[in-house]
Design a protein around this motif. Structure first.
Motif, PDB file in Angstrom:
ATOM      1  N   MET A  81       4.159 -16.199 -30.387  1.00  0.00           N
ATOM      2  CA  MET A  81       3.422 -16.558 -31.598  1.00  0.00           C
ATOM      3  C   MET A  81       3.945 -15.707 -32.750  1.00  0.00           C
ATOM      4  O   MET A  81       3.861 -14.489 -32.727  1.00  0.00           O
ATOM      5  N   ASN A  82       4.537 -16.373 -33.736  1.00  0.00           N
ATOM      6  CA  ASN A  82       5.023 -15.670 -34.911  1.00  0.00           C
ATOM      7  C   ASN A  82       4.922 -16.595 -36.108  1.00  0.00           C
ATOM      8  O   ASN A  82       4.820 -17.806 -35.953  1.00  0.00           O
ATOM      9  N   PRO A  83       4.950 -16.033 -37.302  1.00  0.00           N
ATOM     10  CA  PRO A  83       4.764 -16.854 -38.510  1.00  0.00           C
ATOM     11  C   PRO A  83       5.809 -17.947 -38.665  1.00  0.00           C
ATOM     12  O   PRO A  83       5.531 -18.986 -39.241  1.00  0.00           O
ATOM     13  N   GLU A  84       7.023 -17.714 -38.162  1.00  0.00           N
ATOM     14  CA  GLU A  84       8.081 -18.709 -38.318  1.00  0.00           C
ATOM     15  C   GLU A  84       7.917 -19.878 -37.351  1.00  0.00           C
ATOM     16  O   GLU A  84       8.488 -20.940 -37.539  1.00  0.00           O
ATOM     17  N   ASN A  85       7.149 -19.673 -36.284  1.00  0.00           N
ATOM     18  CA  ASN A  85       6.952 -20.719 -35.292  1.00  0.00           C
ATOM     19  C   ASN A  85       6.018 -21.774 -35.880  1.00  0.00           C
ATOM     20  O   ASN A  85       4.871 -21.513 -36.164  1.00  0.00           O
ATOM     21  N   SER A  86       6.535 -22.978 -36.055  1.00  0.00           N
ATOM     22  CA  SER A  86       5.717 -24.012 -36.684  1.00  0.00           C
ATOM     23  C   SER A  86       4.971 -24.871 -35.665  1.00  0.00           C
ATOM     24  O   SER A  86       4.297 -25.806 -36.029  1.00  0.00           O
ATOM     25  N   ASN A  87       5.091 -24.534 -34.379  1.00  0.00           N
ATOM     26  CA  ASN A  87       4.395 -25.302 -33.356  1.00  0.00           C
ATOM     27  C   ASN A  87       2.958 -24.794 -33.235  1.00  0.00           C
ATOM     28  O   ASN A  87       2.658 -23.888 -32.463  1.00  0.00           O
ATOM     29  N   MET A  88       2.073 -25.387 -34.014  1.00  0.00           N
ATOM     30  CA  MET A  88       0.685 -24.954 -34.063  1.00  0.00           C
ATOM     31  C   MET A  88      -0.004 -25.102 -32.708  1.00  0.00           C
ATOM     32  O   MET A  88      -0.793 -24.258 -32.318  1.00  0.00           O
ATOM     33  N   PHE A  89       0.310 -26.165 -31.967  1.00  0.00           N
ATOM     34  CA  PHE A  89      -0.336 -26.387 -30.673  1.00  0.00           C
ATOM     35  C   PHE A  89      -0.009 -25.245 -29.710  1.00  0.00           C
ATOM     36  O   PHE A  89      -0.872 -24.749 -29.007  1.00  0.00           O
ATOM     37  N   HIS A  90       1.244 -24.824 -29.709  1.00  0.00           N
ATOM     38  CA  HIS A  90       1.652 -23.717 -28.844  1.00  0.00           C
ATOM     39  C   HIS A  90       0.916 -22.437 -29.238  1.00  0.00           C
ATOM     40  O   HIS A  90       0.423 -21.703 -28.382  1.00  0.00           O
ATOM     41  N   MET A  91       0.832 -22.169 -30.530  1.00  0.00           N
ATOM     42  CA  MET A  91       0.146 -20.965 -31.002  1.00  0.00           C
ATOM     43  C   MET A  91      -1.335 -20.984 -30.630  1.00  0.00           C
ATOM     44  O   MET A  91      -1.872 -19.987 -30.160  1.00  0.00           O
ATOM     45  N   LEU A  92      -1.976 -22.123 -30.808  1.00  0.00           N
ATOM     46  CA  LEU A  92      -3.396 -22.228 -30.457  1.00  0.00           C
ATOM     47  C   LEU A  92      -3.602 -22.069 -28.950  1.00  0.00           C
ATOM     48  O   LEU A  92      -4.551 -21.424 -28.510  1.00  0.00           O
ATOM     49  N   GLU A  93      -2.706 -22.649 -28.172  1.00  0.00           N
ATOM     50  CA  GLU A  93      -2.817 -22.530 -26.712  1.00  0.00           C
ATOM     51  C   GLU A  93      -2.685 -21.070 -26.280  1.00  0.00           C
ATOM     52  O   GLU A  93      -3.409 -20.616 -25.395  1.00  0.00           O
ATOM     53  N   ILE A  94      -1.791 -20.317 -26.909  1.00  0.00           N
ATOM     54  CA  ILE A  94      -1.627 -18.893 -26.597  1.00  0.00           C
ATOM     55  C   ILE A  94      -2.947 -18.156 -26.844  1.00  0.00           C
ATOM     56  O   ILE A  94      -3.409 -17.390 -26.006  1.00  0.00           O
ATOM     57  N   ILE A  95      -3.550 -18.417 -27.981  1.00  0.00           N
ATOM     58  CA  ILE A  95      -4.791 -17.721 -28.330  1.00  0.00           C
ATOM     59  C   ILE A  95      -5.923 -18.108 -27.379  1.00  0.00           C
ATOM     60  O   ILE A  95      -6.636 -17.246 -26.862  1.00  0.00           O
ATOM     61  N   PHE A  96      -6.095 -19.401 -27.125  1.00  0.00           N
ATOM     62  CA  PHE A  96      -7.174 -19.829 -26.227  1.00  0.00           C
ATOM     63  C   PHE A  96      -6.957 -19.315 -24.802  1.00  0.00           C
ATOM     64  O   PHE A  96      -7.919 -18.975 -24.108  1.00  0.00           O
ATOM     65  N   THR A  97      -5.714 -19.231 -24.364  1.00  0.00           N
ATOM     66  CA  THR A  97      -5.431 -18.684 -23.036  1.00  0.00           C
ATOM     67  C   THR A  97      -5.827 -17.211 -22.979  1.00  0.00           C
ATOM     68  O   THR A  97      -6.416 -16.755 -21.998  1.00  0.00           O
ATOM     69  N   TYR A  98      -5.549 -16.482 -24.040  1.00  0.00           N
ATOM     70  CA  TYR A  98      -5.947 -15.073 -24.075  1.00  0.00           C
ATOM     71  C   TYR A  98      -7.474 -14.947 -24.010  1.00  0.00           C
ATOM     72  O   TYR A  98      -8.008 -14.119 -23.279  1.00  0.00           O
ATOM     73  N   PHE A  99      -8.172 -15.776 -24.764  1.00  0.00           N
ATOM     74  CA  PHE A  99      -9.637 -15.740 -24.731  1.00  0.00           C
ATOM     75  C   PHE A  99     -10.144 -16.037 -23.322  1.00  0.00           C
ATOM     76  O   PHE A  99     -11.069 -15.402 -22.835  1.00  0.00           O
ATOM     77  N   GLN A 100      -9.534 -17.018 -22.677  1.00  0.00           N
ATOM     78  CA  GLN A 100      -9.959 -17.378 -21.325  1.00  0.00           C
ATOM     79  C   GLN A 100      -9.737 -16.214 -20.357  1.00  0.00           C
ATOM     80  O   GLN A 100     -10.602 -15.907 -19.540  1.00  0.00           O
ATOM     81  N   LYS A 101      -8.594 -15.558 -20.450  1.00  0.00           N
ATOM     82  CA  LYS A 101      -8.281 -14.433 -19.555  1.00  0.00           C
ATOM     83  C   LYS A 101      -9.219 -13.250 -19.782  1.00  0.00           C
ATOM     84  O   LYS A 101      -9.391 -12.426 -18.893  1.00  0.00           O
ATOM     85  N   ASN A 102      -9.781 -13.155 -20.954  1.00  0.00           N
ATOM     86  CA  ASN A 102     -10.657 -12.034 -21.302  1.00  0.00           C
ATOM     87  C   ASN A 102     -12.062 -12.527 -21.632  1.00  0.00           C
ATOM     88  O   ASN A 102     -12.732 -12.003 -22.524  1.00  0.00           O
ATOM     89  N   TYR A 103     -12.486 -13.521 -20.884  1.00  0.00           N
ATOM     90  CA  TYR A 103     -13.772 -14.182 -21.123  1.00  0.00           C
ATOM     91  C   TYR A 103     -14.945 -13.198 -21.163  1.00  0.00           C
ATOM     92  O   TYR A 103     -15.782 -13.264 -22.048  1.00  0.00           O
ATOM     93  N   MET A 104     -14.999 -12.286 -20.201  1.00  0.00           N
ATOM     94  CA  MET A 104     -16.150 -11.387 -20.128  1.00  0.00           C
ATOM     95  C   MET A 104     -16.305 -10.595 -21.419  1.00  0.00           C
ATOM     96  O   MET A 104     -17.403 -10.479 -21.959  1.00  0.00           O
ATOM     97  N   PHE A 105     -15.208 -10.070 -21.921  1.00  0.00           N
ATOM     98  CA  PHE A 105     -15.276  -9.289 -23.156  1.00  0.00           C
ATOM     99  C   PHE A 105     -15.737 -10.151 -24.326  1.00  0.00           C
ATOM    100  O   PHE A 105     -16.675  -9.797 -25.034  1.00  0.00           O
ATOM    101  N   PHE A 106     -15.075 -11.286 -24.532  1.00  0.00           N
ATOM    102  CA  PHE A 106     -15.397 -12.113 -25.694  1.00  0.00           C
ATOM    103  C   PHE A 106     -16.791 -12.722 -25.580  1.00  0.00           C
ATOM    104  O   PHE A 106     -17.495 -12.852 -26.569  1.00  0.00           O
TER     105      PHE A 106
END
Length: 190
Positions: A81-106
């Motif tokens: 995930m970086n500002p130059e990466n224009s693939n929004m779906f990939h960026m969103l998937e990265i973030i949601f996957t992180y949230f899922q992996k850290n569900y208890m905290f969030f």
């Protein structure tokens, strides 16, 4: 050098136990109801050990927030995930996957009434990333950039909050695709 490494591992293990104990308690109680004794007992350490690493339970909360936001930033960067990466779906998937992996905290942070600070700091993290993306596009937007950024960040954080509080009823991929389509459909990000 060997002793130093072992000490660092023990400290990390102890801090992890304290953090996990705190988050377990925090998922059931408001912070005002949690005591250092409860944290120590659940982490299987003595009370002095908790105070060795944290000033009080509010310092522990603050360090948990900092640690997770930093880990989220690193995870996102490490997964492309970086500002130059224009693939929004990939960026969103990265973030949601992180949230899922850290569900208890969030889940703990977003369902507590006393964690407005966490929500604000997460919002600022997202605002910063959206600003980077908008600036990297080098195209002129019809809308005020600051207003656009605040709208997108607030919509994203509100959606994440709904997803986590409702026990993640959809996969990260589903969330990324649908949220991405919503943003794309409205013409907010190419």
């Amino acid at each position: 050098m060997d002793i130093e490494t072992k000490t660092d591992r023990r400290i990390l293990k102890t801090k992890k136990a304290i953090t996990e104990a705190f988050l377990e308690l925090f998922s059931d109680k408001e912070i005002e109801q949690i005591t250092i004794n409860e944290i120590a007992e659940r982490a299987n350490v003595n009370r002095g050990t908790v105070y060795l690493h944290y000033t009080d339970k509010y310092d522990l909360l603050n360090q948990c927030i900092n640690e997770h936001l930093n880990k989220m930033f690193i995870y996102c960067k490490d997964n492309g995930m970086n500002p130059e990466n224009s693939n929004m779906f990939h960026m969103l998937e990265i973030i949601f996957t992180y949230f899922q992996k850290n569900y208890m905290f969030f889940s703990s942070m977003l369902s507590s009434k006393t964690t407005i600070e966490f929500r604000e700091r997460m919002l600022q993290f997202i605002v910063s990333n959206i600003n980077e993306k908008i600036n990297a596009q080098k195209t002129k937007h019809e809308m005020d950039t600051e207003l656009l950024t605040q709208f997108l960040a607030s919509a994203f954080v509100g959606t994440v909050e709904w997803w986590i509080v409702n026990k993640m009823p959809h996969s990260p991929q589903y969330m990324a695709e649908n949220l991405g389509r919503l943003f794309e459909k409205q013409g907010y990000l190419p």
